[in-house]
Design a protein around this motif. Structure first.
Motif, PDB file in Angstrom:
ATOM      1  N   MET B   1       0.829  -1.211   0.000  1.00 25.36           N
ATOM      2  CA  MET B   1       0.000   0.000   0.000  1.00 25.36           C
ATOM      3  C   MET B   1       0.867   1.267   0.000  1.00 25.36           C
ATOM      4  N   PHE B   2       1.934   1.234   0.820  1.00 25.69           N
ATOM      5  CA  PHE B   2       2.795   2.417   0.919  1.00 25.69           C
ATOM      6  C   PHE B   2       4.015   2.283   0.004  1.00 25.69           C
ATOM      7  N   MET B   3       4.270   3.326  -0.777  1.00 26.68           N
ATOM      8  CA  MET B   3       5.424   3.342  -1.675  1.00 26.68           C
ATOM      9  C   MET B   3       6.628   4.045  -1.053  1.00 26.68           C
ATOM     10  N   ARG B   4       6.370   4.862  -0.060  1.00 29.28           N
ATOM     11  CA  ARG B   4       7.444   5.647   0.562  1.00 29.28           C
ATOM     12  C   ARG B   4       6.903   6.321   1.834  1.00 29.28           C
ATOM     13  N   ILE B   5       7.828   6.743   2.703  1.00 31.00           N
ATOM     14  CA  ILE B   5       7.480   7.759   3.693  1.00 31.00           C
ATOM     15  C   ILE B   5       7.559   9.070   2.935  1.00 31.00           C
ATOM     16  N   ASP B   6       6.408   9.692   2.694  1.00 28.39           N
ATOM     17  CA  ASP B   6       6.400  10.907   1.877  1.00 28.39           C
ATOM     18  C   ASP B   6       6.956  12.095   2.655  1.00 28.39           C
ATOM     19  N   HIS B   7       6.431  12.310   3.832  1.00 28.15           N
ATOM     20  CA  HIS B   7       6.983  13.400   4.644  1.00 28.15           C
ATOM     21  C   HIS B   7       6.623  13.264   6.119  1.00 28.15           C
ATOM     22  N   ILE B   8       7.409  13.986   6.930  1.00 24.54           N
ATOM     23  CA  ILE B   8       7.124  14.182   8.345  1.00 24.54           C
ATOM     24  C   ILE B   8       6.620  15.612   8.461  1.00 24.54           C
ATOM     25  N   GLY B   9       5.404  15.795   8.956  1.00 21.25           N
ATOM     26  CA  GLY B   9       4.843  17.138   9.122  1.00 21.25           C
ATOM     27  C   GLY B   9       5.152  17.659  10.517  1.00 21.25           C
ATOM     28  N   ILE B  10       5.834  18.800  10.592  1.00 16.33           N
ATOM     29  CA  ILE B  10       6.272  19.361  11.871  1.00 16.33           C
ATOM     30  C   ILE B  10       5.584  20.699  12.104  1.00 16.33           C
ATOM     31  N   ALA B  11       4.861  20.799  13.200  1.00 20.93           N
ATOM     32  CA  ALA B  11       4.166  22.041  13.544  1.00 20.93           C
ATOM     33  C   ALA B  11       5.141  23.018  14.190  1.00 20.93           C
ATOM     34  N   CYS B  12       5.055  24.285  13.784  1.00 21.15           N
ATOM     35  CA  CYS B  12       5.955  25.295  14.354  1.00 21.15           C
ATOM     36  C   CYS B  12       5.238  26.644  14.458  1.00 21.15           C
ATOM     37  N   HIS B  13       5.779  27.503  15.300  1.00 26.98           N
ATOM     38  CA  HIS B  13       5.185  28.831  15.499  1.00 26.98           C
ATOM     39  C   HIS B  13       5.634  29.822  14.426  1.00 26.98           C
ATOM     40  N   ASP B  14       6.850  29.655  13.937  1.00 26.36           N
ATOM     41  CA  ASP B  14       7.428  30.658  13.037  1.00 26.36           C
ATOM     42  C   ASP B  14       8.090  29.946  11.861  1.00 26.36           C
ATOM     43  N   LEU B  15       7.375  29.894  10.748  1.00 24.69           N
ATOM     44  CA  LEU B  15       7.843  29.120   9.587  1.00 24.69           C
ATOM     45  C   LEU B  15       9.215  29.570   9.100  1.00 24.69           C
ATOM     46  N   GLU B  16       9.409  30.874   8.973  1.00 20.55           N
ATOM     47  CA  GLU B  16      10.690  31.355   8.423  1.00 20.55           C
ATOM     48  C   GLU B  16      11.858  31.004   9.340  1.00 20.55           C
ATOM     49  N   ALA B  17      11.616  31.109  10.637  1.00 19.44           N
ATOM     50  CA  ALA B  17      12.685  30.759  11.586  1.00 19.44           C
ATOM     51  C   ALA B  17      13.027  29.272  11.498  1.00 19.44           C
ATOM     52  N   LYS B  18      11.995  28.452  11.359  1.00 22.86           N
ATOM     53  CA  LYS B  18      12.238  27.007  11.304  1.00 22.86           C
ATOM     54  C   LYS B  18      12.847  26.591   9.956  1.00 22.86           C
ATOM     55  N   ILE B  19      12.467  27.270   8.878  1.00 20.88           N
ATOM     56  CA  ILE B  19      13.116  26.993   7.591  1.00 20.88           C
ATOM     57  C   ILE B  19      14.612  27.281   7.718  1.00 20.88           C
ATOM     58  N   ALA B  20      14.936  28.409   8.343  1.00 21.67           N
ATOM     59  CA  ALA B  20      16.349  28.765   8.518  1.00 21.67           C
ATOM     60  C   ALA B  20      17.063  27.716   9.373  1.00 21.67           C
ATOM     61  N   LEU B  21      16.406  27.294  10.466  1.00 17.87           N
ATOM     62  CA  LEU B  21      17.014  26.294  11.354  1.00 17.87           C
ATOM     63  C   LEU B  21      17.258  24.973  10.633  1.00 17.87           C
ATOM     64  N   PHE B  22      16.230  24.465   9.967  1.00 17.15           N
ATOM     65  CA  PHE B  22      16.365  23.156   9.320  1.00 17.15           C
ATOM     66  C   PHE B  22      17.293  23.210   8.107  1.00 17.15           C
ATOM     67  N   SER B  23      17.247  24.298   7.363  1.00 15.20           N
ATOM     68  CA  SER B  23      18.146  24.428   6.208  1.00 15.20           C
ATOM     69  C   SER B  23      19.590  24.409   6.657  1.00 15.20           C
ATOM     70  N   ASP B  24      19.860  25.148   7.733  1.00 15.77           N
ATOM     71  CA  ASP B  24      21.236  25.248   8.208  1.00 15.77           C
ATOM     72  C   ASP B  24      21.670  23.984   8.940  1.00 15.77           C
ATOM     73  N   THR B  25      20.865  23.568   9.913  1.00 17.17           N
ATOM     74  CA  THR B  25      21.261  22.451  10.769  1.00 17.17           C
ATOM     75  C   THR B  25      21.404  21.150   9.987  1.00 17.17           C
ATOM     76  N   PHE B  26      20.420  20.849   9.174  1.00 17.36           N
ATOM     77  CA  PHE B  26      20.401  19.562   8.474  1.00 17.36           C
ATOM     78  C   PHE B  26      20.810  19.684   7.000  1.00 17.36           C
ATOM     79  N   GLU B  27      21.176  20.883   6.585  1.00 19.67           N
ATOM     80  CA  GLU B  27      21.656  21.108   5.215  1.00 19.67           C
ATOM     81  C   GLU B  27      20.612  20.667   4.183  1.00 19.67           C
TER      82      GLU B  27
END
Lengths: 149, 149
Positions: B1-27
């Motif tokens: 039934m499942f072809m892949r784990i498509d995504h992990i959805g993470i709730a956050c208060h500040d999208l731009e701050a978290k984009i910066a964090l995840f882009s930098d931390t996890f490249e």
């Protein structure tokens, strides 16, 4: 840094019941069962998919006792997603890289994970509230796959 | 039934701050940004990996207001994993299959997800406490890939 989503770790009260549920509901196959005394869990890996960067799984986790990390998680939050694990080519190198960016690690050095892997955890408060596991799969030495990192 | 784990959805208060964090931390690289009024979120997809069954992402979700599902989740549980999404070849067929096994669905019919996908949610209480999303990627019609299901 990440080659794949390695697995979603799901905390549960009754491993056998949840294996039956997930196997039936999502038509998944159990590929490994283990007891990890160090982490205080009885666990099973259910295969989802394969990719260039390795395979993806659902990991079901039943605590060996209430005073383990997963036992405390269940008491506080109930059954559900406990952590998310990402595949890396070299867990020690990934730990060093994250530490260099100010991410606190819950492990000083890699420890044994599922299916012969080497793993380490990053502090959820430093990565968006998600308990994050780094996984170097068994037979995935850094010198073979460093170019992917 | 499942072809892949498509995504992990993470709730956050500040999208731009978290984009910066995840882009930098996890490249990681942001591959899409959207506002989904129907779901009450502003979101971004960060690419993790590609595989035979499709690609995997981290999805960052900021609620458009406190009275949205993600807004209520944040108020109750704080930032962290909100849901897990699995890729399926045909979301309508997967819904039917799950419903036939007694899993309650939160949607009566597929609705619009990220990057042109068609999605539906299953009730977390019926699948181990994990809010579970089914994702049919854009350009993935059932008649092409039904053999994978």
């Amino acid at each position: 840094m990440f080659m794949r989503i390695d697995h979603i770790g799901i905390a549960c009260h009754d491993l056998e019941a949840k294996i039956a549920l997930f196997s039936d509901t999502f038509e998944l196959t159990v590929v490994a069962r283990e007891v990890n005394e160090e982490q205080g869990v009885r666990e099973a890996m259910l295969h989802i998919a394969d990719g260039e960067g390795g395979s993806s799984y659902i990991q079901l986790l039943e605590p060996l006792s209430p005073d383990t990390p997963v036992g405390k998680f269940l008491a506080k939050r109930g059954e559900g997603v406990h952590h998310v694990a990402f595949g890396v080519p070299d867990v020690a190198e990934a730990m060093e890289r994250l530490a260099g960016k100010g991410v606190r690690l819950l492990d000083e050095r890699p420890r044994h994970g599922s299916m012969g892997s080497e793993i380490a955890f990053a502090h959820p408060k430093d990565v968006g509230g998600m308990l994050t596991e780094l996984v170097q799969a068994a037979g995935a030495p850094a010198n073979v796959k460093t170019d992917r990192m």
